[in-house]
Design an enzyme around this catalytic site. Structure first.
Site, PDB file in Angstrom:
ATOM      1  N   TYR A  40       0.803  -1.251   0.118  1.00 26.02           N
ATOM      2  CA  TYR A  40      -0.066   0.108  -0.051  1.00 26.02           C
ATOM      3  C   TYR A  40       0.874   1.115  -0.083  1.00 26.02           C
ATOM      4  O   TYR A  40       2.161   1.157  -0.265  1.00 26.02           O
ATOM      5  CB  TYR A  40      -0.751  -0.215   1.261  1.00 26.02           C
ATOM      6  CG  TYR A  40      -1.865  -1.248   0.990  1.00 26.02           C
ATOM      7  CD1 TYR A  40      -3.052  -0.938   0.082  1.00 26.02           C
ATOM      8  CD2 TYR A  40      -1.750  -2.409   1.838  1.00 26.02           C
ATOM      9  CE1 TYR A  40      -3.798  -2.004  -0.069  1.00 26.02           C
ATOM     10  CE2 TYR A  40      -2.473  -3.511   1.708  1.00 26.02           C
ATOM     11  CZ  TYR A  40      -3.750  -3.301   0.684  1.00 26.02           C
ATOM     12  OH  TYR A  40      -4.574  -4.255   0.706  1.00 26.02           O
ATOM     13  N   ARG A  55      -6.385 -15.257  10.540  1.00 22.06           N
ATOM     14  CA  ARG A  55      -7.574 -15.963  10.241  1.00 22.06           C
ATOM     15  C   ARG A  55      -7.992 -17.097  11.415  1.00 22.06           C
ATOM     16  O   ARG A  55      -8.926 -17.503  11.672  1.00 22.06           O
ATOM     17  CB  ARG A  55      -7.122 -16.943   8.803  1.00 22.06           C
ATOM     18  CG  ARG A  55      -7.279 -15.908   7.917  1.00 22.06           C
ATOM     19  CD  ARG A  55      -6.693 -16.555   6.830  1.00 22.06           C
ATOM     20  NE  ARG A  55      -4.901 -16.861   6.867  1.00 22.06           N
ATOM     21  CZ  ARG A  55      -4.321 -17.697   6.270  1.00 22.06           C
ATOM     22  NH1 ARG A  55      -4.903 -18.379   5.122  1.00 22.06           N
ATOM     23  NH2 ARG A  55      -3.106 -17.530   6.198  1.00 22.06           N
ATOM     24  N   CYS A  96      -8.603 -22.985  12.253  1.00 25.72           N
ATOM     25  CA  CYS A  96      -8.566 -22.528  10.749  1.00 25.72           C
ATOM     26  C   CYS A  96      -7.914 -23.447   9.885  1.00 25.72           C
ATOM     27  O   CYS A  96      -6.882 -23.835  10.218  1.00 25.72           O
ATOM     28  CB  CYS A  96      -7.631 -21.120  10.917  1.00 25.72           C
ATOM     29  SG  CYS A  96      -7.247 -20.595   9.268  1.00 25.72           S
ATOM     30  N   CYS A 120      -8.601 -22.291   4.232  1.00 28.32           N
ATOM     31  CA  CYS A 120      -9.376 -22.543   3.236  1.00 28.32           C
ATOM     32  C   CYS A 120      -9.475 -21.195   2.191  1.00 28.32           C
ATOM     33  O   CYS A 120     -10.017 -21.336   1.102  1.00 28.32           O
ATOM     34  CB  CYS A 120     -10.881 -23.049   3.453  1.00 28.32           C
ATOM     35  SG  CYS A 120     -11.668 -22.177   4.556  1.00 28.32           S
ATOM     36  N   CYS A 122     -12.351 -16.783   3.930  1.00 28.94           N
ATOM     37  CA  CYS A 122     -12.676 -15.499   4.385  1.00 28.94           C
ATOM     38  C   CYS A 122     -11.942 -14.449   3.500  1.00 28.94           C
ATOM     39  O   CYS A 122     -12.658 -13.279   3.109  1.00 28.94           O
ATOM     40  CB  CYS A 122     -11.833 -15.309   5.663  1.00 28.94           C
ATOM     41  SG  CYS A 122     -10.269 -15.849   5.949  1.00 28.94           S
ATOM     42  N   CYS A 159     -16.592 -17.259   7.545  1.00 30.26           N
ATOM     43  CA  CYS A 159     -15.522 -18.425   8.020  1.00 30.26           C
ATOM     44  C   CYS A 159     -16.094 -19.828   7.813  1.00 30.26           C
ATOM     45  O   CYS A 159     -17.373 -19.972   8.268  1.00 30.26           O
ATOM     46  CB  CYS A 159     -15.026 -18.117   9.456  1.00 30.26           C
ATOM     47  SG  CYS A 159     -13.898 -19.520  10.121  1.00 30.26           S
ATOM     48  N   ALA A 217     -21.977 -31.266   7.865  1.00 27.15           N
ATOM     49  CA  ALA A 217     -23.364 -30.769   8.358  1.00 27.15           C
ATOM     50  C   ALA A 217     -23.929 -31.305   9.346  1.00 27.15           C
ATOM     51  O   ALA A 217     -24.492 -30.792  10.383  1.00 27.15           O
ATOM     52  CB  ALA A 217     -24.261 -30.773   6.936  1.00 27.15           C
ATOM     53  N   GLU A 235     -23.320 -43.122  11.245  1.00 28.54           N
ATOM     54  CA  GLU A 235     -22.206 -43.025   9.946  1.00 28.54           C
ATOM     55  C   GLU A 235     -22.132 -44.276   9.467  1.00 28.54           C
ATOM     56  O   GLU A 235     -21.922 -45.278  10.221  1.00 28.54           O
ATOM     57  CB  GLU A 235     -21.126 -42.292  10.543  1.00 28.54           C
ATOM     58  CG  GLU A 235     -19.998 -42.399   9.685  1.00 28.54           C
ATOM     59  CD  GLU A 235     -20.111 -41.777   8.250  1.00 28.54           C
ATOM     60  OE1 GLU A 235     -20.764 -40.669   8.178  1.00 28.54           O
ATOM     61  OE2 GLU A 235     -19.913 -42.284   7.116  1.00 28.54           O
TER      62      GLU A 235
HETATM   63  C1  FMN Z   1      -9.386 -11.263   5.267  1.00 28.16           C
HETATM   64  C2  FMN Z   1      -8.008 -10.315   5.361  1.00 28.16           C
HETATM   65  C3  FMN Z   1      -7.812  -8.778   5.813  1.00 28.16           C
HETATM   66  C4  FMN Z   1      -6.677  -8.711   5.874  1.00 28.16           C
HETATM   67  N1  FMN Z   1      -6.565  -7.232   6.166  1.00 28.16           N
HETATM   68  C5  FMN Z   1      -5.413  -6.589   6.448  1.00 28.16           C
HETATM   69  C6  FMN Z   1      -5.436  -5.340   6.802  1.00 28.16           C
HETATM   70  O1  FMN Z   1      -6.158  -4.541   6.793  1.00 28.16           O
HETATM   71  N2  FMN Z   1      -4.043  -4.709   7.084  1.00 28.16           N
HETATM   72  C7  FMN Z   1      -2.923  -5.467   7.287  1.00 28.16           C
HETATM   73  O2  FMN Z   1      -1.835  -5.216   7.715  1.00 28.16           O
HETATM   74  N3  FMN Z   1      -3.102  -6.933   7.081  1.00 28.16           N
HETATM   75  C8  FMN Z   1      -4.302  -7.664   6.633  1.00 28.16           C
HETATM   76  N4  FMN Z   1      -4.224  -8.722   6.262  1.00 28.16           N
HETATM   77  C9  FMN Z   1      -2.949  -9.678   6.570  1.00 28.16           C
HETATM   78  C10 FMN Z   1      -3.095  -9.969   7.908  1.00 28.16           C
HETATM   79  O3  FMN Z   1      -3.195  -9.084   9.143  1.00 28.16           O
HETATM   80  C11 FMN Z   1      -1.982 -11.333   8.328  1.00 28.16           C
HETATM   81  O4  FMN Z   1      -0.866 -10.511   8.189  1.00 28.16           O
HETATM   82  C12 FMN Z   1      -1.923 -12.299   7.536  1.00 28.16           C
HETATM   83  O5  FMN Z   1      -3.509 -12.724   7.334  1.00 28.16           O
HETATM   84  C13 FMN Z   1      -1.237 -13.638   7.919  1.00 28.16           C
HETATM   85  O6  FMN Z   1      -1.950 -13.957   9.247  1.00 28.16           O
HETATM   86  P1  FMN Z   1      -2.753 -15.309   9.290  1.00 28.16           P
HETATM   87  O7  FMN Z   1      -2.223 -16.430   8.560  1.00 28.16           O
HETATM   88  O8  FMN Z   1      -3.087 -15.741  10.772  1.00 28.16           O
HETATM   89  O9  FMN Z   1      -4.136 -15.090   8.599  1.00 28.16           O
HETATM   90  C14 FMN Z   1      -5.414  -9.340   5.970  1.00 28.16           C
HETATM   91  C15 FMN Z   1      -5.587 -10.703   5.957  1.00 28.16           C
HETATM   92  C16 FMN Z   1      -6.912 -11.103   5.658  1.00 28.16           C
HETATM   93  C17 FMN Z   1      -6.778 -12.761   5.701  1.00 28.16           C
END
Ligand code: FMN
Length: 641
Positions: A169, A319, A340, A343, A346, A358, A389, A408
């Site tokens: 960004y 996640r 988590c 998948c 999200c 989720c 389910a 089952e």
């Molecule tokens: C749905 C989603 C939205 C995210 N939005 C941001 C965000 O707004 N700012 C940011 O720095 N990282 C964002 N990330 C990255 C997460 O902060 C994190 O670095 C990344 O998901 C790895 O962590 P995890 O494996 O536990 O999901 C986002 C990740 C996901 C999955």
């Protein structure tokens, strides 16, 4: 106490955090933002739930510091009128003893803004188009916006600000040599690329000396001219030297359409904890700096070990905390954690402009609806099929007090998740099965294996309620000799690969089941070819992250691929196909695994259903869907009975 490192307090600047668990910043999807850029009530509840779940620190999602340069409404801190709404969030989180930092960010061309401004006017995988280069004056002005937003954050009561310098960004793109090709004071050299963030940090320190500052940045970019680990370390050391209170280590790759072992949002096809090596490299170079690690950290014991080994000081969970808001509490109390499964459901919601949801947690962003209603009458509930389910329905109905028996036909639970969990690279899904097993046990559900429920059986048992969740059956393509003994369903291969003699194998179908089956067979010594009728593998899979990481497995395992190729007939030698040029070809094989599609057996389902006064048909046997659909339907039905 076990997990003593993860659950020991830590000081960030002038605040004490009760443990080392942070909620990672996560954008919750466009529908979660209001036109006025204030926090919606639902989002506040989402954060409060994670605070109540025992997390020490919340880092909010991306909050914009300027009212322009955004492609859709997103929470802002660009005006004093917004402070009150932030104050409400802060109070609701603080009530639970959790600290909260706001993430200060601007898009800067990565996502189409409608204005098209970026750091440099170049074509890059970081941009969807070639942006207009922001002028020096504009960057001078934007820098002040970050500083002002920090001031407003402090007024709102936040414990600090996280400057979002990751993921390319605006600030990340300025720091990266791949995207910063500027020739003014904001580019041209390391110092130039770092000038924007330096001035922001110094500006905040000067104007708001007591405010805590963290920085999220890319320690690695899988991008031409991008940040490598050495440069990541240099950046870390430099920012650390400016006196920030923590560094949050991230990366960039797959969201740009390239595969990397350091993917910022790693999928189930990649190892967990994939960014820990990056965090460790940064910790090595900045031993006195608080380092927050992120990236598929899902298992408390592993997180504890990383802190113990000095690879990081805190972990930020993205996640993981979507799947289980009570992860921290459940870890300490050794309760069942909803895993988590990476998948990417999200993340896909985010990309398609929907609110996050989720697969494993139907109450994600529905936190206020999770209290279960008491039933008017306790009923005997017969549930047929222990897939996601059926299990979810059984657990929810049992929690409400119903007497539940779950039948089952196989000697194991999981339905389609079971074969899906067999490959060595699908450990996350295997954890979902372990989770379900514990839920069934702790909710005292009577689980009966190896039982084919027939209409006569239902008649005999005479339950008050019948829930049919028997899943769907694999479809076989209409080709010559499909009933040959060479042909099996991919699901059967996944279920028990030891039944099949190693050799040459063809997988018909290059969707996710076909690709996973091919990889699993290759892992087990088969020489595998995939035949896909469409021009590409995983054509219908919309998620770039999943696609890239599964395609990478296929490449690693040297699986041969025939796309645009139509299976024509099974022969004693293998599979006859129609090649892309319209000519016939043959692929030798002693096993052909079919991974085309599945269909519910509707006449059987109907015969079963009509034997009960109250019945429900749920999951794949109603309509083939994803785990998310099965679990949410199971939950709804379990609440309704
Ligand atoms: C749905 C989603 C939205 C995210 N939005 C941001 C965000 O707004 N700012 C940011 O720095 N990282 C964002 N990330 C990255 C997460 O902060 C994190 O670095 C990344 O998901 C790895 O962590 P995890 O494996 O536990 O999901 C986002 C990740 C996901 C999955």
């Amino acid at each position: 106490m076990t997990l003593k490192y993860l659950f020991s307090p830590i000081r960030i600047g002038n605040v004490e955090i009760k443990n080392r668990c942070a909620v990672a910043p996560m954008n919750l999807g466009a529908p979660m933002y209001s036109e006025d850029d204030k926090w919606p009530k639902k989002t506040i509840r989402y954060y409060e739930e994670r605070a109540a779940g025992g997390m020490g620190l919340i880092i909010t999602q991306f909050i914009r510091v300027y009212d322009k340069l955004a492609c859709y409404p997103i929470v802002g801190l660009y005006d004093d009128s917004l402070i009150k709404s932030h104050g409400e969030l802060v109070d609701r989180v603080h009530k639970h003893g959790t600290k909260i930092f706001h993430q200060a960010a601007l898009m800067g061309g990565k996502i189409h803004t409608g204005h098209g401004e970026g750091v440099s006017s170049i074509y890059s995988p970081a941009y969807l188009y070639r942006p207009r280069e922001l002028t020096t004056d504009e960057l001078d002005m934007l820098k002040e916006k970050f500083i002002d937003a920090a001031g407003r954050g402090q007024q709102a009561g936040y414990d600090g600000v996280e400057i979002h310098g990751a993921h390319l960004y605006l600030i990340g793109a300025l720091m990266s040599p791949a995207t910063n090709k500027r020739t003014d004071k904001y580019g041209g050299s390391f110092e130039g690329r770092m000038r924007f963030i330096t001035d922001i940090i110094k500006g905040i320190r000067q104007k708001y000396p007591k405010y805590n500052i963290g920085v999220k940045f890319n320690a690695y970019e899988e991008l031409e001219d991008g940040i490598d680990i050495e440069l990541g370390q240099k950046i870390a050391k430099y920012i650390s030297g400016l006196g920030v209170d923590y560094l949050h280590v991230s990366s960039e790759s797959t969201t740009l359409g390239v595969f990397s072992k350091f993917a910022p949002v790693p999928t189930m096809y990649q190892p967990r904890n994939n960014l820990i090596p990056l965090a460790a490299e940064i910790k090595k170079i900045c031993p006195n700096q608080i380092i927050i690690a992120t990236g598929s950290i899902t298992i408390p014991q592993e997180a504890d070990t990383f802190i113990k080994e000095g690879k990081c000081d805190m972990v930020s969970l993205g996640r993981t905390i979507i799947a289980d808001a009570k992860w921290a509490k459940n870890s300490v109390e050794e309760k069942n954690i909803t895993p988590c499964i990476r998948c990417m459901v999200c993340y896909q919601q985010l990309l398609t402009g929907e609110a996050l949801c989720c697969s494993m947690n139907p109450y994600m962003l529905h936190e206020s609806e999770q209290e279960l209603p008491l039933p008017a009458k306790i009923k005997n509930v017969m549930i047929v099929g222990a897939g996601p389910a059926g299990i979810r329905c059984a657990v929810t109905a049992a929690k409400r007090g119903h007497k539940v028996t779950l039948y089952e036909r196989m000697p194991y639970i999981g339905g389609m998740i079971y074969p899906g969990s067999r490959p060595a690279f699908k450990k996350d899904v295997a954890r979902a099965i372990e989770y379900f097993e514990k839920e069934i046990k702790s909710n005292k559900i009577n689980l009966v294996f190896n039982t084919e429920v027939t209409p006569e059986f239902v008649e005999k048992e005479n339950p008050d309620v019948l829930v049919i969740a028997i899943g769907a059956k694999p479809i076989m393509p209409q080709i010559v000799n499909i009933d040959s003994s060479l042909v099996v369903s991919a699901i059967d291969v996944l279920r028990d690969i030891s039944k099949y003699k190693k050799g040459k194998a063809v997988v018909i179908g290059g969707g996710d089941v076909g690709c996973e089956t091919a990889c699993h067979m290759a892992d087990n010594g088969f020489d595998v070819t995939i035949v896909e009728i469409l021009p590409n593998l995983l054509e219908e899979n919309k998620d770039n992250n999943l696609k890239l990481s599964l395609l990478n497995l296929i490449k690693e395992k040297k699986i041969k691929i025939f796309t645009n190729t139509r299976p024509n007939a099974v022969t004693p030698q293998g599979l006859e196909v129609i090649l892309p040029n319209g000519k016939e070809g043959g692929i030798n094989a002693n096993l052909i695994a079919v991974a085309i599609n599945q269909n519910p057996d509707s006449s059987f389902i109907k015969n079963l259903a009509l034997k009960a006064e109250e019945f429900y048909i749920i999951g794949d046997c109603k309509e083939v869907g994803r785990i998310k659909d099965a679990i949410s339907e199971g939950e709804k039905t379990g609440r309704w009975i």
